[in-house]
Design a protein around this motif. Structure first.
Motif, short mmCIF file in Angstrom:
data_model
loop_
_atom_site.label_atom_id
_atom_site.label_comp_id
_atom_site.label_asym_id
_atom_site.label_seq_id
_atom_site.Cartn_x
_atom_site.Cartn_y
_atom_site.Cartn_z
N ALA A 18 10.53 -1.49 0.05
CA ALA A 18 10.47 -0.13 -0.46
C ALA A 18 9.55 0.70 0.43
CB ALA A 18 9.95 -0.13 -1.89
N PRO A 19 9.91 1.95 0.75
CA PRO A 19 9.11 2.75 1.68
C PRO A 19 7.70 3.05 1.20
CG PRO A 19 10.82 4.07 0.64
CD PRO A 19 11.11 2.65 0.29
N ASP A 20 7.46 2.98 -0.11
CA ASP A 20 6.14 3.29 -0.63
C ASP A 20 5.38 2.06 -1.11
OD1 ASP A 20 7.81 2.74 -2.72
OD2 ASP A 20 7.10 4.37 -4.02
N ASN A 21 5.75 0.88 -0.58
CA ASN A 21 5.09 -0.35 -1.05
C ASN A 21 3.62 -0.37 -0.65
OD1 ASN A 21 4.62 -2.39 1.39
ND2 ASN A 21 6.56 -1.31 1.79
N TRP A 22 2.82 -1.09 -1.42
CA TRP A 22 1.36 -1.06 -1.26
C TRP A 22 0.91 -1.72 0.04
CZ3 TRP A 22 -1.95 -5.27 -0.89
CH2 TRP A 22 -1.40 -6.53 -1.18
N VAL A 23 1.66 -2.69 0.54
CA VAL A 23 1.25 -3.36 1.78
C VAL A 23 1.23 -2.38 2.95
CG1 VAL A 23 1.88 -5.14 3.47
CG2 VAL A 23 2.03 -5.63 1.02
N ASP A 24 2.32 -1.63 3.10
CA ASP A 24 2.43 -0.70 4.22
C ASP A 24 1.52 0.52 4.05
OD1 ASP A 24 4.32 -2.35 5.37
OD2 ASP A 24 6.00 -1.30 4.46
N ARG A 25 1.17 0.83 2.81
CA ARG A 25 0.35 2.02 2.56
C ARG A 25 -1.14 1.73 2.57
NH1 ARG A 25 2.14 4.93 -2.77
NH2 ARG A 25 0.60 6.44 -2.00
#
Length: 321
Positions: A18-25
């Motif tokens: 998902a584009p808003d996942n916590w890992v990438d953010r």
């Protein structure tokens, strides 16, 4: 066929996260490759591993008409353990599939084939997660501890299944529904007909949802010779999915009847409502199954978290009536 994004993201995000996942953010940059190995950016797998534990614990409480603070720890411990063991299993899967993943559009950006993580680093990360899960496991009853250790066998075999059988989804079911046995044993320190029937129901459920998931990769899998039920069933997939749905709900209902047979008629009827309501959700999924739309396939697959959680309020209410 609609394809997910194939162009590498600047931060190394994988195609189906998902584009808003916590890992990438929010995760520190150094930790992201390892969290991606664990699929922490795609939590649906943790839920699918955790939910059978909650089913089994709920039915064990219904069957024994007793619960304690230890059950609260079981809920927490199984949740943490599901996160860790799903992470360890996915890391193992990426280690064994590192040459295959690079040839599949949906997986070629995973940490090892994309160069974000080394095989050695992945092995260390896998062992660390497994050891952490083991320390949680030893806080349970002896039967649950033994089951937790034995669970490593299907986890170890699963990544190789697509190389020698058209039914790798069945092997995933063996691994992902082990919590149906462990959750029961964590409350009763025993194994019996209820968790075994529930385990079989979970395997049928996994065949349902993972066949849907596998349809995303049928073209790439055919090119590289990887087997799956999606490729095996082809145009007959809807018929097979309906069969798996039916088997899952019938067996789930049987497990509920066996667990709640000594309770009041009202309690039994309420408990049976759990599998019944879940069956309607799976029927909705089947109605939305479109093998030619990858984005829709992924959305339907992810909705199985909600499907698996639906029975729990029914079980809680059945305990009170």
């Amino acid at each position: 066929m609609t394809q997910n994004a194939e162009v590498p993201e600047p931060n190394g995000a994988v195609a189906d996260a998902a584009p808003d996942n916590w890992v990438d953010r929010f995760a520190p940059a150094f930790s992201r490759p390892y969290l991606r190995l664990s699929r922490a950016d795609r939590p649906i797998g943790t839920w699918l591993l955790y939910v059978p534990c909650l089913w089994a614990l709920s039915l064990a409480i219904l069957a024994t008409d007793s619960y304690s603070q230890h059950d609260l720890w079981t809920v927490a411990g199984c949740g943490i353990g599901a996160f860790l063991m799903r992470g360890a299993g996915c890391t193992w899967n990426d280690i064994t599939d590192r040459h295959i993943d690079g040839s599949v559009a949906r997986t070629r950006l995973r940490p090892i084939p994309s160069g974000q993580a080394t095989v050695r680093g992945a092995i260390v990360w896998m062992v660390a997660q497994t050891l952490a899960a083991f320390f949680i496991l030893i806080s349970f009853y002896p039967t649950a501890i033994i089951l937790g250790i034995v669970a490593l066998v299907p986890v170890a075999i699963y990544p190789f299944a697509k190389r020698f059988t058209w039914w790798p989804q069945a092997f995933l079911g063996l691994a992902f529904n082990w919590g149906a046995l462990l959750g029961w044993a964590a409350h009763t320190n025993s194994i019996g007909p209820v968790p075994i029937v529930l385990y079989c129901a979970g395997i049928a459920w996994t065949l349902f949802y993972d066949t849907i998931y596998a349809h995303q990769d049928t073209e790439d899998d055919a090119l590289i010779g990887v087997k799956s039920t999606a490729r095996l069933f082809g145009d007959d997939s809807r018929k097979w999915l309906r069969m798996f749905l039916t088997i899952a709900i019938v067996l789930f209902g049987l497990a509920v009847v066996l667990a709640a047979s000594e309770r009041s008629v009202l309690s039994l009827v309420v408990a049976i409502g759990g599998p019944w309501a879940m069956g309607w959700h799976l029927t909705w999924q089947l109605g939305n199954f479109d093998p030619d739309d990858n984005d829709k396939l992924l959305r339907v697959f992810r909705s199985n978290r909600n499907a698996g959680l639906i029975p729990l309020p029914f079980f809680a209410l059945a305990l009170l009536v």
